[in-house]
Design a protein around this motif. Sequence first.
Motif, short mmCIF file in Angstrom:
data_model
loop_
_atom_site.label_atom_id
_atom_site.label_comp_id
_atom_site.label_asym_id
_atom_site.label_seq_id
_atom_site.Cartn_x
_atom_site.Cartn_y
_atom_site.Cartn_z
N ILE A 134 94.89 -22.20 12.17
CA ILE A 134 94.66 -22.09 10.72
C ILE A 134 93.69 -23.19 10.34
CG2 ILE A 134 95.76 -21.88 8.46
CD1 ILE A 134 98.49 -22.01 10.00
N LEU A 135 92.64 -22.81 9.63
CA LEU A 135 91.67 -23.81 9.20
C LEU A 135 91.97 -24.18 7.74
CD1 LEU A 135 87.88 -23.81 9.91
CD2 LEU A 135 88.77 -24.42 7.67
N PHE A 136 92.36 -25.43 7.53
CA PHE A 136 92.60 -25.89 6.16
C PHE A 136 91.42 -26.76 5.72
CE2 PHE A 136 97.20 -25.44 7.48
CZ PHE A 136 97.47 -24.37 6.64
N HIS A 137 90.91 -26.44 4.54
CA HIS A 137 89.82 -27.24 3.97
C HIS A 137 90.39 -28.48 3.29
CE1 HIS A 137 86.52 -24.03 3.80
NE2 HIS A 137 87.56 -23.43 4.36
N ALA A 138 89.67 -29.59 3.37
CA ALA A 138 90.04 -30.80 2.61
C ALA A 138 88.87 -31.09 1.67
CB ALA A 138 90.37 -31.93 3.57
N GLY A 139 87.94 -31.97 2.09
CA GLY A 139 86.78 -32.25 1.25
C GLY A 139 85.67 -31.25 1.49
N THR A 140 85.80 -30.07 0.90
CA THR A 140 84.73 -29.06 1.01
C THR A 140 84.43 -28.50 -0.38
OG1 THR A 140 86.13 -27.09 1.23
CG2 THR A 140 85.64 -28.30 3.27
N ALA A 141 83.25 -27.90 -0.51
CA ALA A 141 82.90 -27.21 -1.76
C ALA A 141 82.02 -26.02 -1.39
CB ALA A 141 82.14 -28.16 -2.68
N SER A 142 81.91 -25.09 -2.30
CA SER A 142 81.04 -23.93 -2.08
C SER A 142 79.73 -24.15 -2.81
CB SER A 142 81.69 -22.66 -2.62
OG SER A 142 82.91 -22.46 -1.98
N GLN A 143 78.63 -23.78 -2.15
CA GLN A 143 77.32 -23.89 -2.80
C GLN A 143 76.43 -22.79 -2.24
OE1 GLN A 143 74.45 -27.16 -1.88
NE2 GLN A 143 75.04 -27.89 -3.89
N ASP A 144 75.92 -21.93 -3.09
CA ASP A 144 75.02 -20.84 -2.68
C ASP A 144 75.58 -20.09 -1.47
OD1 ASP A 144 73.38 -21.98 -4.57
OD2 ASP A 144 72.29 -23.18 -3.10
N GLN B 234 85.41 -26.84 18.38
CA GLN B 234 84.10 -26.74 19.07
C GLN B 234 83.16 -25.76 18.38
OE1 GLN B 234 84.75 -26.08 23.23
NE2 GLN B 234 85.48 -28.15 23.53
N HIS B 235 83.73 -24.85 17.61
CA HIS B 235 82.89 -23.89 16.88
C HIS B 235 82.33 -24.47 15.58
CE1 HIS B 235 84.03 -20.68 19.55
NE2 HIS B 235 85.31 -20.98 19.37
N ILE B 236 82.95 -25.57 15.13
CA ILE B 236 82.61 -26.13 13.81
C ILE B 236 81.59 -27.25 13.98
CG2 ILE B 236 83.55 -27.37 11.80
CD1 ILE B 236 84.88 -24.75 11.93
N SER B 237 80.62 -27.29 13.09
CA SER B 237 79.70 -28.44 13.12
C SER B 237 79.15 -28.73 11.73
CB SER B 237 78.55 -28.18 14.09
OG SER B 237 77.80 -27.09 13.64
N PHE B 238 78.94 -30.01 11.47
CA PHE B 238 78.17 -30.46 10.30
C PHE B 238 77.62 -31.84 10.64
CE2 PHE B 238 82.71 -31.38 9.43
CZ PHE B 238 82.70 -32.74 9.18
N THR B 239 76.59 -32.23 9.98
CA THR B 239 75.93 -33.51 10.29
C THR B 239 76.93 -34.66 10.19
OG1 THR B 239 73.90 -32.63 9.40
CG2 THR B 239 74.00 -35.03 9.62
N TYR C 77 76.57 -31.78 3.29
CA TYR C 77 76.06 -31.13 4.49
C TYR C 77 76.69 -29.75 4.67
CZ TYR C 77 74.23 -35.72 5.73
OH TYR C 77 73.55 -36.90 5.72
N VAL C 78 75.89 -28.82 5.15
CA VAL C 78 76.41 -27.45 5.38
C VAL C 78 77.36 -27.48 6.59
CG1 VAL C 78 75.78 -25.09 6.01
CG2 VAL C 78 74.36 -26.39 4.40
N ILE C 79 78.49 -26.81 6.44
CA ILE C 79 79.46 -26.70 7.54
C ILE C 79 79.23 -25.37 8.24
CG2 ILE C 79 81.92 -26.73 8.17
CD1 ILE C 79 82.43 -28.07 5.39
N HIS C 80 78.95 -25.44 9.53
CA HIS C 80 78.70 -24.22 10.31
C HIS C 80 79.93 -23.81 11.11
CE1 HIS C 80 74.42 -24.67 9.47
NE2 HIS C 80 74.58 -25.96 9.72
N GLY C 81 80.06 -22.53 11.34
CA GLY C 81 81.02 -22.03 12.33
C GLY C 81 82.42 -21.74 11.82
N ILE C 82 82.65 -21.87 10.52
CA ILE C 82 84.00 -21.64 9.98
C ILE C 82 84.49 -20.24 10.35
CG2 ILE C 82 85.27 -21.26 7.81
CD1 ILE C 82 83.88 -23.72 6.70
N ASP C 83 83.60 -19.26 10.29
CA ASP C 83 83.99 -17.87 10.57
C ASP C 83 84.22 -17.62 12.07
OD1 ASP C 83 81.34 -18.43 10.94
OD2 ASP C 83 80.67 -16.39 10.54
N LYS C 84 83.90 -18.60 12.90
CA LYS C 84 84.05 -18.39 14.36
C LYS C 84 85.42 -18.83 14.88
CE LYS C 84 79.31 -18.09 15.65
NZ LYS C 84 78.57 -18.68 14.51
N VAL C 85 86.20 -19.48 14.00
CA VAL C 85 87.52 -19.95 14.44
C VAL C 85 88.46 -18.75 14.62
CG1 VAL C 85 89.55 -21.30 13.72
CG2 VAL C 85 87.25 -22.20 13.36
#
Length: 426
Positions: free
Chosen positions: A366-376, A408-413, A352-360
């Motif tokens: 500090i936003l630390f990624h755990a289970g994330t990947a980059s796609q397009d 509150q800025h972050i969302s994904f399904t 699922y696309v993660i929205h709002g990362i740039d709004k933090v």
Amino acid sequence: MRILLLGAGGREHAFAWKISQSPLCEKLFIAPGNAGTSQHGINLNFGVNDFDAIKKCCIDEKIDLVLVGPEEPLVKGITDFLIGDPQLNDLDIIGPSKNGAQLEGSKAFAKAFMKKYQVPTAAYGEFTLENYRDGVDYINKHGLPVVLKADGLAAGKGVVICENYIEALAEFELMIQRAKFGDASKKVVIEEFLQGIELSVFVLTDGKNYVLLPEAKDYKRVGEEDTGPNTGGMGAVSPVPFADEVFLKNVEEKVIKPTIEGLKAEGLEYRGFIFFGLIKVGDDPYVIEYNCRMGDPETEVVIPRLKNDFLEMLVAASRQELHKIKIEEDQRFACTVMAVSGGYPGDYEKGYVIHGIDKVDTSQSILFHAGTASQDEKTITNGGRVLCITSFGNSIFEAVETSKEALQHISFTGMSYRRDIGYEFE
Ligand code: AMP
Ligand code: GLY
């Protein structure tokens, strides 16, 4: 220096974030990494257990230091594999030898070690198919609740706390006779249940000296007020209010020093982290488990509180010069709150696309990624624990509020997170 960091979770993002701030860091590679680690270095496409690929990378990229994040490659012997290779003469490795990693890789080994070196821990017995009947007798004579632990690595699921004898005997049979956790439960530790409050204490050791890192408390249950199934960890706080100076001194004298002395006396090669999973019973610390690595998500609060040059610490550990390092901590409270996929810790969907990362607001959190990947050009979910937000505050409450505001800025399904991290300290 040229660094190779192994792992792909929030812990590794926190390591990468900190290492990249060191003036000693010339180039950082992360294998396999996540969408967050690629902000601080170059992600490489091989897994943490692919020893041949790791060795090839060390040669091709002229790596000076390898930092091993998770336990599995350590328990499988990555350190011995790399150290023993004549092509990798000058390589420094942070992570214990295969024998040292047995502190985590075998609960029976850890219990025998603690008994020998008088590290306080729950009374126990160890059983296999050979003395299965003795195990049944041991359970029947044991008080309740009774704790059953698969000896080997079982992805954090190998510990079962049984409230009655029927459950305990059934679980014992499942583990030993029916290989519930495969080879990991061929041997089972049965131990006394300890009533108290849990916390985690960490050291970096070079096998002779150690430095004490900030302590932390992890929130393992998926549901608020510590309900529902266990997870890898839904959030963490540091410092831990009930771990005052007297208690931490006690931990050093009764737990940490005898452990380091034991490693030396047994000739166990150990240059890396020791994670002491503790329970405070009354005023006394007991060890519930050793881990041969840092905790996740504890690292995401411990590392931001460290003021030292982390890479300098790692180099000192690999050269047995940790006595030269003095730890400096940020005195504020830090917390981290983990956002997880719908269904976690059970089955969940990825991608699922993660929205709002740039709004933090990165001046606050500090936003630390755990289970994330980059796609397009997008960041997508790629695991159960997806990302966590670490914030500072003058109280735990303040730090948690800041992280929740950022979330509150972050969302994904399917996203959820615990809103009550640190609740017992309010
Ligand atoms: P572990 O997988 O060893 O981290 O254990 C999982 C959890 O089980 C710990 O975080 C504790 O909450 C609990 N636990 C393990 N051993 C004991 C014990 N002897 N007494 C009470 N709780 C325990
Ligand atoms: N958060 C617990 C662990 O890393 O084992």
